[in-house]
Design a protein around this motif. Structure first.
Motif, PDB file in Angstrom:
ATOM      1  N   TYR A  22      31.537  33.516  35.749  1.00 31.25           N
ATOM      2  CA  TYR A  22      32.711  33.607  35.333  1.00 31.25           C
ATOM      3  C   TYR A  22      32.888  33.255  33.954  1.00 31.25           C
ATOM      4  CZ  TYR A  22      35.721  35.149  39.399  1.00 31.25           C
ATOM      5  OH  TYR A  22      36.242  35.605  40.488  1.00 31.25           O
ATOM      6  N   GLY A  72      34.541  40.776  52.580  1.00 33.11           N
ATOM      7  CA  GLY A  72      35.536  40.649  51.643  1.00 33.11           C
ATOM      8  C   GLY A  72      35.337  39.865  50.444  1.00 33.11           C
ATOM      9  N   ALA A  88      33.690  40.383  47.621  1.00 34.67           N
ATOM     10  CA  ALA A  88      33.723  41.481  46.724  1.00 34.67           C
ATOM     11  C   ALA A  88      33.540  41.047  44.961  1.00 34.67           C
ATOM     12  CB  ALA A  88      35.225  42.332  46.800  1.00 34.67           C
ATOM     13  N   ARG A 142      30.868  42.701  42.398  1.00 33.30           N
ATOM     14  CA  ARG A 142      31.011  43.832  41.690  1.00 33.30           C
ATOM     15  C   ARG A 142      31.270  43.451  40.321  1.00 33.30           C
ATOM     16  NH1 ARG A 142      28.852  46.713  45.734  1.00 33.30           N
ATOM     17  NH2 ARG A 142      30.351  47.100  47.588  1.00 33.30           N
ATOM     18  N   GLN A 143      32.083  42.387  40.129  1.00 36.56           N
ATOM     19  CA  GLN A 143      32.369  41.980  38.718  1.00 36.56           C
ATOM     20  C   GLN A 143      31.231  41.464  38.147  1.00 36.56           C
ATOM     21  OE1 GLN A 143      35.613  39.393  37.757  1.00 36.56           O
ATOM     22  NE2 GLN A 143      36.417  39.840  40.083  1.00 36.56           N
ATOM     23  N   ARG A 178      28.328  43.822  36.892  1.00 35.35           N
ATOM     24  CA  ARG A 178      28.794  44.456  35.520  1.00 35.35           C
ATOM     25  C   ARG A 178      28.377  43.933  34.556  1.00 35.35           C
ATOM     26  NH1 ARG A 178      34.310  47.518  35.443  1.00 35.35           N
ATOM     27  NH2 ARG A 178      33.615  48.410  37.332  1.00 35.35           N
ATOM     28  N   ARG A 211      41.967  35.227  66.923  1.00 34.93           N
ATOM     29  CA  ARG A 211      41.378  36.759  67.273  1.00 34.93           C
ATOM     30  C   ARG A 211      40.143  36.921  67.766  1.00 34.93           C
ATOM     31  NH1 ARG A 211      43.470  37.450  62.002  1.00 34.93           N
ATOM     32  NH2 ARG A 211      41.701  37.644  60.953  1.00 34.93           N
ATOM     33  N   ARG A 225      37.304  30.465  38.311  1.00 34.71           N
ATOM     34  CA  ARG A 225      37.493  31.608  37.645  1.00 34.71           C
ATOM     35  C   ARG A 225      38.359  30.807  36.224  1.00 34.71           C
ATOM     36  NH1 ARG A 225      41.460  35.390  36.607  1.00 34.71           N
ATOM     37  NH2 ARG A 225      40.960  37.091  35.073  1.00 34.71           N
ATOM     38  N   GLY A 231      39.880  38.201  39.316  1.00 32.71           N
ATOM     39  CA  GLY A 231      39.355  39.058  38.280  1.00 32.71           C
ATOM     40  C   GLY A 231      39.092  40.573  38.907  1.00 32.71           C
ATOM     41  N   ASN A 232      39.024  40.621  40.062  1.00 33.77           N
ATOM     42  CA  ASN A 232      39.030  42.158  40.927  1.00 33.77           C
ATOM     43  C   ASN A 232      39.831  43.165  40.013  1.00 33.77           C
ATOM     44  OD1 ASN A 232      36.689  41.247  41.974  1.00 33.77           O
ATOM     45  ND2 ASN A 232      37.465  41.074  44.010  1.00 33.77           N
ATOM     46  N   GLU A 256      41.586  43.043  37.473  1.00 33.29           N
ATOM     47  CA  GLU A 256      41.231  43.264  36.074  1.00 33.29           C
ATOM     48  C   GLU A 256      40.316  44.216  35.758  1.00 33.29           C
ATOM     49  OE1 GLU A 256      40.026  39.564  34.165  1.00 33.29           O
ATOM     50  OE2 GLU A 256      40.294  40.481  32.079  1.00 33.29           O
ATOM     51  N   MET A 257      39.131  44.233  36.650  1.00 34.75           N
ATOM     52  CA  MET A 257      38.211  45.090  36.560  1.00 34.75           C
ATOM     53  C   MET A 257      38.739  46.539  37.006  1.00 34.75           C
ATOM     54  SD  MET A 257      34.591  44.976  38.848  1.00 34.75           S
ATOM     55  CE  MET A 257      35.471  44.817  40.457  1.00 34.75           C
ATOM     56  N   ASP A 310      38.456  49.776  34.720  1.00 35.42           N
ATOM     57  CA  ASP A 310      38.172  51.202  35.141  1.00 35.42           C
ATOM     58  C   ASP A 310      39.164  52.213  34.899  1.00 35.42           C
ATOM     59  OD1 ASP A 310      35.712  49.932  35.594  1.00 35.42           O
ATOM     60  OD2 ASP A 310      35.792  49.976  37.866  1.00 35.42           O
ATOM     61  N   ASP A 324      42.358  42.861  51.366  1.00 34.31           N
ATOM     62  CA  ASP A 324      41.441  42.899  52.450  1.00 34.31           C
ATOM     63  C   ASP A 324      41.957  42.649  53.674  1.00 34.31           C
ATOM     64  OD1 ASP A 324      39.157  41.971  54.114  1.00 34.31           O
ATOM     65  OD2 ASP A 324      38.574  40.336  52.806  1.00 34.31           O
ATOM     66  N   PHE A 345      41.168  42.456  56.490  1.00 36.00           N
ATOM     67  CA  PHE A 345      40.611  41.482  57.349  1.00 36.00           C
ATOM     68  C   PHE A 345      42.086  40.595  57.547  1.00 36.00           C
ATOM     69  CE2 PHE A 345      39.157  37.193  57.743  1.00 36.00           C
ATOM     70  CZ  PHE A 345      38.372  37.434  58.950  1.00 36.00           C
ATOM     71  N   ALA A 394      38.920  45.518  50.642  1.00 31.23           N
ATOM     72  CA  ALA A 394      37.405  44.702  50.296  1.00 31.23           C
ATOM     73  C   ALA A 394      36.667  44.735  51.433  1.00 31.23           C
ATOM     74  CB  ALA A 394      38.165  43.118  49.969  1.00 31.23           C
ATOM     75  N   SER A 395      37.020  44.632  52.748  1.00 34.22           N
ATOM     76  CA  SER A 395      36.359  44.952  53.851  1.00 34.22           C
ATOM     77  C   SER A 395      35.692  46.382  53.787  1.00 34.22           C
ATOM     78  CB  SER A 395      36.982  44.283  55.166  1.00 34.22           C
ATOM     79  OG  SER A 395      37.251  42.881  55.301  1.00 34.22           O
ATOM     80  N   GLY A 434      33.933  47.972  51.884  1.00 38.38           N
ATOM     81  CA  GLY A 434      32.572  48.090  51.206  1.00 38.38           C
ATOM     82  C   GLY A 434      32.624  49.239  50.090  1.00 38.38           C
ATOM     83  N   GLU A 435      33.785  49.764  49.795  1.00 35.32           N
ATOM     84  CA  GLU A 435      33.820  50.949  48.850  1.00 35.32           C
ATOM     85  C   GLU A 435      34.125  49.849  47.546  1.00 35.32           C
ATOM     86  OE1 GLU A 435      36.094  54.704  50.458  1.00 35.32           O
ATOM     87  OE2 GLU A 435      37.199  52.845  50.719  1.00 35.32           O
ATOM     88  N   LEU A 436      33.452  50.534  46.279  1.00 34.81           N
ATOM     89  CA  LEU A 436      34.019  50.041  44.981  1.00 34.81           C
ATOM     90  C   LEU A 436      35.308  50.075  44.817  1.00 34.81           C
ATOM     91  CD1 LEU A 436      30.740  51.438  43.392  1.00 34.81           C
ATOM     92  CD2 LEU A 436      31.290  49.076  43.779  1.00 34.81           C
TER      93      LEU A 436
END
Lengths: 432, 161
Positions: free
Chosen positions: A17, A54, A57, A60-61, A64, A211, A349, B12-13, B15-16, B20, B92, B94, B125-126, B128-130
């Protein structure tokens, strides 16, 4: 203004970050991140629970940064072994430490070093296939006690008691699971200093426990009614505890899985045992003067983290010029190292962005005294540069980990450091 | 015309994803991405069309950077009847509060008179796709259905019906 050369030590979330915020500040700056491992992302890879993909995730940032934004990754380099802090500060205009707090804080009570006492951080690394913990074979027995009811404690509780089939779709390797759960636990006691209302865990973490099949929950305290408190987070947490408690009365008769016992308001006093952990003694309770002794084959401490290397500057409890992330001219710290082991990924962050603003302000103010122009990695000892791994090396590791994924898993982490290095240092096909 | 991608983010996700979307739109329109933290509701009222990107945090709350904006929206209650918008949410699955953040913001804009165009886009987010890829696919669908009007700056109440 001329762009500075910047070195960040630690490729975990705080370091990444910080690089991101500094790149926004200076599109042209040379920014390099160093890590002692050939793999980046620190606690996102090795601290976040392997069944919470999750949360990961954010990588990914971070990818980049290295793939598009020109941030350099220098893996397999350890500060203090491959170069000194002085050498790094000679090579770069700005050095920022983002090395985190890797050691489990100890209880500091008699018996806290008995065999059978494990830190939650080390156990989480073991479950995440961290190369440092490959020798760790936790012997948890049939009854384990967890001290600490923050999210880390709840993560450990879940990872140790969750039915194996429920790890489908996670990153948890069968080997790590087998190493940590050699025998099924019959009972887990989780003990906190705080009351149920003040417990440090999030309601969502508790609902997740609810759960899971096969577990039964037991509460050794009267839970306040959720409606009795105004604070929404507290109210939700209490509601989640109530749901777990009610679930127990519905289903305990058919359950043969792990029994989970929650205890609130107890301060640990001593770990008891001759050759290894046999019991844990607490004081406190509702009157504050009671004593609780829990029989245990093992004890897991989840009471926070501390500096793993006392020689590294910038520990949260060491004296500092201010609390803006400054350690010395041109030297900064961020993340857990700056403000202690509190806060989630988003808080780090914020922290990194604030430290980036401090760095930018200082470069304007100190321009006359500290001229820019240090050359960066080229000025580091040649032996260090020779052994460094790069981001392409990490991508090769990632590809192998994805290709070797066992059935029902997203990947298989490579736990062996030698193999990680071998893949990272392999000359790419068609390369020089 | 100018398309504004405004985002509320915590990690920040979002923002990304906004970055895009800007990249995908560049060339066809003037596009900017701005953090809701630096965005005033009065500015929204002046726009014809915005793309709203938001994550969800904690117990289904708005992400940190969207909270002051939402509070100002509530306090100022500007008339947004000239505004058309589209929403992309990150979450997510989840958690049971999946994508509450983007829904809260979109509901508020509609309550103030703005018109929501198209289906709300969602990233899980769960899955797995971008997130960026999912968002750009969603944008293509949106532009396919409503693009001519958005680009012409005529994205009005009629366009949404």
């Amino acid at each position: 203004m001329t762009a500075p050369s910047i070195a960040i030590v630690g490729a975990g979330p705080s370091g990444c970050y910080l690089a991101q915020a500094l790149r926004k500040q200076w599109a042209e700056a040379r920014i390099d991140i160093f890590d002692r491992l050939p793999v980046p992302f620190g606690l996102v890879r090795y601290g976040v629970a392997p069944d919470h993909p999750g949360t990961k995730a954010v990588t990914r940032q971070f990818e980049r940064l290295f793939e598009r934004d020109g941030i350099g990754f220098h893996g397999n380099l350890t500060l203090g072994r491959d170069f000194t802090l002085d050498e790094l500060r000679e090579a770069y205009d700005v050095v920022a430490l983002a090395t985190g707090l890797a050691a489990d804080r100890r209880l500091g009570i008699p018996g806290d070093d008995l065999p059978g006492v494990y830190g939650a951080g080390a156990l989480t690394r073991r479950l995440n296939d961290h190369p440092d913990e490959q020798g760790m074979r936790p012997d948890l027995g049939r009854r384990a006690v967890i001290i600490g009811q923050g999210n880390v404690g709840i993560d450990v509780l879940r990872l140790l008691s969750k039915p194996e089939a429920a790890f489908e779709g996670s990153e948890l390797s069968p080997e790590a699971l087998a190493a940590c759960r050699a025998t099924p636990l019959a009972r887990l006691d989780i003990v906190g200093r705080s009351s149920a209302a003040e417990a440090k865990c999030d309601a969502a973490m508790l609902r997740e426990l609810g759960r899971l099949a096969g577990l039964s929950f037991h509460f050794h305290a009267t839970l306040p009614a959720p409606e009795s408190v105004e604070d929404q987070a507290v109210s939700l947490r209490l509601a989640a505890f109530h749901e777990l408690a009610e679930r127990h009365t519905e289903s305990h008769t058919e359950s043969n899985g792990c029994q989970i016992h929650f205890h609130f308001g107890w301060t640990p006093e001593a770990v008891l045992g001759e050759a290894r952990v046999e019991a844990v003694r607490f004081h406190g309770g509702e009157s504050g003067r009671e004593t609780l002794e829990l029989a245990a084959d093992s004890l897991i401490t989840a009471i926070g983290f501390a500096q793993h290397d006392p020689d590294l500057p910038g520990a949260p409890d060491a004296p500092r010029p201010d609390d803006q992330g400054r350690l010395a001219p041109g030297l900064y710290c961020t993340g857990w190292l700056r403000r202690g082991p509190r806060g989630t990924i988003p808080e780090n962050r914020q922290d990194a962005r604030a430290v980036a603003a401090t760095i930018a302000a200082d470069l304007v103010a100190d321009r006359a005294e500290r001229p820019l122009g240090r050359p960066g990695a080229a000025a580091l000892p040649a032996a260090a540069i020779a052994r460094a791994t790069d981001f392409a090396g990490w991508k090769r590791i990632q590809a192998v980990e994805a290709a070797e994924a066992p059935a029902g898993r997203l990947c298989r982490r490579i736990p062996d450091l030698a193999r990680l290095l071998e893949i990272a240092q392999a000359t790419p096909v068609g390369g020089p | 015309m100018t398309i504004h991608v405004i985002y509320g983010t915590e990690t920040g996700n979002a923002e990304m994803v906004a970055d895009d979307l800007v990249e995908a739109l560049e060339g066809d329109a003037t596009v900017t991405a701005r953090d809701l933290a630096d965005f005033d509701p009065a500015e929204v009222a002046e726009r014809d069309f915005v793309i709203l990107v938001s994550s969800t945090y904690g117990e289904g709350e708005l992400p940190n950077s969207a909270q002051p904006f939402f509070a100002r929206l509530e306090a100022q209650a500007p008339d947004l009847s000239g505004l058309t918008f589209a929403t992309f949410g990150l979450g997510d699955s989840f958690y049971e509060t999946f994508n509450h953040g983007s829904r809260t913001l979109a509901d508020k804009l509609r309550e103030l008179g703005a018109i929501e165009l198209g289906e709300r886009g969602v990233h899980d987010a769960s899955s797995g796709e971008l997130p960026g890829e999912v968002a750009v696919e969603w944008l293509k669908g949106l532009l396919g259905a409503h693009g001519a009007r958005i680009m012409a700056g005529e994205a009005t109440a009629e366009a949404a019906s």
